[in-house]
Design an enzyme around this catalytic site. Structure first.
Site, PDB file in Angstrom:
ATOM      1  N   ASP A 120       0.836  -1.196   0.000  1.00  0.00           N
ATOM      2  CA  ASP A 120       0.000   0.000   0.000  1.00  0.00           C
ATOM      3  C   ASP A 120       0.874   1.251   0.000  1.00  0.00           C
ATOM      4  O   ASP A 120       2.100   1.171  -0.072  1.00  0.00           O
ATOM      5  CB  ASP A 120      -0.978  -0.012   1.183  1.00  0.00           C
ATOM      6  CG  ASP A 120      -0.286   0.002   2.543  1.00  0.00           C
ATOM      7  OD1 ASP A 120       0.882   0.438   2.645  1.00  0.00           O
ATOM      8  OD2 ASP A 120      -0.933  -0.413   3.527  1.00  0.00           O
ATOM      9  N   SER A 121       0.240   2.415   0.076  1.00  0.00           N
ATOM     10  CA  SER A 121       0.985   3.674  -0.034  1.00  0.00           C
ATOM     11  C   SER A 121       1.981   3.862   1.110  1.00  0.00           C
ATOM     12  O   SER A 121       3.080   4.371   0.893  1.00  0.00           O
ATOM     13  CB  SER A 121       0.029   4.864  -0.117  1.00  0.00           C
ATOM     14  OG  SER A 121      -0.809   4.905   1.021  1.00  0.00           O
TER      15      SER A 121
END
Length: 72
Positions: free
Chosen positions: A34-35
């Site tokens: 994810d980010s």
């Protein structure tokens, strides 16, 4: 050590991702990155490769990442 091997090592240490599952065709999404994980990966790449990563756009696969890092 190649860039892809460096990335595999970082992902194994930080996210416990099996290095064998990381191919150049792997997407960040398919690996569950994810980010927040990306920020950590970028920081580690900067440290290990002695680069300033900047803010690239359009990185979706490991091949995109490797090509970008190798261009720095």
């Amino acid at each position: 050590m190649s860039t892809i091997d460096t990335v595999r090592g970082i992902l194994q240490r930080n996210l416990e991702i099996d290095p064998a599952s990381v191919t150049e065709e792997s997407t960040f999404e398919s690996l569950g990155i994810d980010s927040l994980d990306m920020v950590e990966l970028i920081c580690d790449l900067e440290d290990e490769c002695g680069i300033d990563f900047g803010e690239p756009e359009g990185l979706e696969t490991m091949a995109d990442l490797v090509e970008y890092v190798d261009s720095l």
